[in-house]
Scaffold this active site. Structure first.
Site, PDB file in Angstrom:
ATOM      1  N   LYS A 161       0.861  -1.180   0.000  1.00 26.36           N
ATOM      2  CA  LYS A 161       0.000   0.000   0.000  1.00 26.36           C
ATOM      3  C   LYS A 161       0.903   1.237   0.000  1.00 26.36           C
ATOM      4  O   LYS A 161       1.926   1.267   0.693  1.00 26.36           O
ATOM      5  CB  LYS A 161      -0.893  -0.022   1.250  1.00 26.36           C
ATOM      6  CG  LYS A 161      -1.883   1.121   1.371  1.00 26.36           C
ATOM      7  CD  LYS A 161      -2.750   0.918   2.618  1.00 26.36           C
ATOM      8  CE  LYS A 161      -3.753   2.038   2.818  1.00 26.36           C
ATOM      9  NZ  LYS A 161      -4.599   1.804   4.017  1.00 26.36           N
ATOM     10  N   SER A 241      -9.361   1.834   3.421  1.00 21.53           N
ATOM     11  CA  SER A 241      -8.566   2.608   2.485  1.00 21.53           C
ATOM     12  C   SER A 241      -7.552   1.788   1.694  1.00 21.53           C
ATOM     13  O   SER A 241      -6.926   2.295   0.761  1.00 21.53           O
ATOM     14  CB  SER A 241      -7.804   3.706   3.240  1.00 21.53           C
ATOM     15  OG  SER A 241      -6.865   3.148   4.166  1.00 21.53           O
ATOM     16  N   SER A 265      -9.878  -0.459   7.411  1.00 21.25           N
ATOM     17  CA  SER A 265      -9.203  -0.217   6.137  1.00 21.25           C
ATOM     18  C   SER A 265      -8.539  -1.437   5.525  1.00 21.25           C
ATOM     19  O   SER A 265      -8.090  -1.391   4.381  1.00 21.25           O
ATOM     20  CB  SER A 265      -8.175   0.905   6.285  1.00 21.25           C
ATOM     21  OG  SER A 265      -8.831   2.144   6.443  1.00 21.25           O
TER      22      SER A 265
END
Length: 547
Positions: A161, A241, A265
């Site tokens: 990420k 996210s 997330s």
């Protein structure tokens, strides 16, 4: 293969080796019609303003691929697909051992696949921000140096990420303000690399880990554009996210990915993209070198297609970090992947949340757990008071982001506060923050002392623990069963680990996950339970358009 996207062309010419693979230049397209179609979407979060990034050229990412698959052909891709597509890490490693694969061809297969789908507007998911230009070179070295004692993550391509530092690529959190943040490896990245994992590239995310605007789409970032869900692009939410990590693993763009969670997330994009996601206990994994929201709640975690891969990847990242005090209690020597296959639900007691029983898929999967030998108890946890939750997040980010800038950011980053980011964005709000930056402005305006913030942290932790502990103690429960990220907030402040595993699809094809929740540092139990459930049900299906 059902179809091959025509935008990846193979052009033959005289060459001493074999025909050269040519990836055409990416051409931006008119997205007006698609935006108009989503303007009336029932979810406000999916009423997109943009799909393509306005500040990134997709050819930069494709260039990073071009030089690494020059002579990796369509025929190579199709020949190797049965050995890689939807396969778990132990199976892939068995193909390496037999000689059907090398780490070099494994890495090139993923790169080819990314270019194959991401170089067409009709299949692009916008889930990759950048590719490691040295990935194949590193794979070649690993092929030469492999041994019988290597960790199972050795030679396996990994996505990060893009809030996780990786030396050689910028770590942006998806924000225009951070495009030049070339920083040293995060602690968990060092652990992965030490065991031979190959960092394939950076995954898109919800900008600033979904904490910058009052309302914004999951999966949108200024740098990466709008991440889409492979099970229904522009139809189904990606979750956030860690949206790019979820979308990319679902589409088989890498073997595993790192996500991060503050509250939902990892769980949200994992369940939304029909993959396995683990939100570990706070402190099991280091946060050092990860752009933060909250040092109280943040944790990285593994996102994978299978539970055994999750256990393997988790074991590769664990370790005490002297710079992250939260890891002081992180247990050592836990054999997550060695013991996971011994998992069973037989004789364990599961708390079934009464309010969720109206969900027929949840009810059906509770019945499956009973059929497997699990004992279930219907519980009604007390409603949790969230007053103070946003104060906790904003207060932490006000302190923690400046600490990242000082301790972990690249030399070119001169910001010292959240206010500096707000001021940067004001230079061109249309480009930098098309959905606004209301949360960041709230953080700047927030006046809170550290003593007051500590009291908020303690009170939220007390409420979260009460939500789980009361029914767990009253009914002697081992695990509580949830759906997707529906109890992520309570688990976040309680600092309880959660594992979500695919539990099926709605009538229109939208994925859902069953989420197992246990007490702190009981990841081994969760993985064993998740493995037993997964192997019995086998509910994950590859997205049809990405088969």
């Amino acid at each position: 293969m059902k179809r091959i996207i025509p935008f990846l062309l193979i052009i033959a010419f005289a060459c001493e080796q074999k025909p050269k693979t040519i990836i055409p230049e990416w051409q931006p397209y008119d997205e007006t019609t698609w935006l108009e179609e989503n303007a009336d979407h029932e979810s406000v979060r999916m009423q997109y303003k943009l799909i393509q990034s306005k500040i990134s050229d997709k050819n930069d990412m494709l260039d990073q691929i071009r030089n690494q698959i020059t002579y990796f052909s369509k025929e190579d891709y199709e020949r190797l697909t049965p050995f890689i597509l939807e396969q778990d890490i132990p199976t892939i490693q068995s193909h390496i051992k037999s000689g059907d694969l090398t780490y070099e061809t494994l890495t090139q297969w993923y790169l080819y696949r990314i270019a194959l789908f991401e170089n067409s507007k009709d299949s692009a998911l916008n889930n990759i921000i950048a590719i490691n230009p040295k990935a194949v070179e590193e794979a070649r070295k690993l092929d030469k140096n492999k041994s019988d004692n290597d960790h199972l993550i050795y030679g396996i391509p990994v996505l990060l990420k893009d809030n996780v530092n990786f030396e050689g690529l910028p770590t942006t959190a998806g924000a225009a303000a951070m495009v030049n943040n070339y920083a040293d490896d995060a602690f968990i990245v060092k652990r992965i690399k030490d065991k031979g994992g190959i960092i394939l590239g950076k995954a898109n995310l919800s900008e600033w880990a979904n904490y910058y605007a009052m309302v914004n789409p999951n999966g949108y970032s200024t740098v990466g554009g709008q991440t889409l869900n492979p099970y229904g692009p522009r139809k189904f939410d990606t979750g956030g996210s860690s949206s790019g990590s979820g979308s990319a693993i679902a589409a088989n763009y890498a073997a595993v990915a790192v996500g991060s969670e503050t509250s939902g997330s990892i769980l949200s994009p994992s369940s939304s993209n029909s993959i396995v996601g683990l939100k570990p206990t706070i402190g099991l994994l280091s946060r050092g070198g990860i752009i933060p929201i909250s040092s109280t709640l943040d944790t990285p975690g593994p996102m994978t297609k299978s539970v055994i891969d999750n256990a393997i990847f988790l074991s590769a990242m664990t370790g005490k970090d002297a710079e992250d005090a939260a890891t002081a209690d992180s247990p050592e020597g836990v054999k997550y992947f060695e013991d996971v296959k011994t998992g069973t639900v037989e004789g364990l007691r599961f708390g079934v949340i009464k309010g969720f029983l109206a969900d027929t898929m949840y009810l059906d999967n509770v019945s499956k757990i009973v059929a497997m030998g699990g004992d279930t108890v219907v519980i009604e946890p007390a409603q949790m008071d969230y007053n103070g939750f946003l104060t906790l997040l904003s207060g932490d980010m006000k302190y923690d982001l400046p600490h990242y800038f000082e301790a972990y950011a690249g030399d070119s980053i001169s910001y010292t506060s959240v206010a500096d980011i707000v001021e940067f964005n004001k230079k061109d709000t249309t480009i930098n923050v098309p959905y606004g930056q209301g949360r960041l402005e709230e953080i700047v305006a927030l006046e809170i002392t550290m003593d007051s913030l500590i009291k908020v942290r303690e009170e939220m932790n007390r409420r979260g623990k009460n939500y789980f502990e009361v029914p767990m103690q009253e009914h002697n429960l081992d695990v509580i069963l949830s759906i997707n990220n529906w109890t992520a907030g309570q688990a976040a402040v309680a600092k309880y680990p959660c594992l979500t595993v695919p539990m099926g699809y709605t009538n229109d094809g939208q994925p859902k996950g069953i989420t197992f929740i246990a007490k702190p540092f009981e990841e081994a139990k969760l993985l064993k339970v998740g493995y037993a459930y997964e192997q019995t049900t086998k509910l994950r299906q590859i997205p049809k358009a990405y088969h």
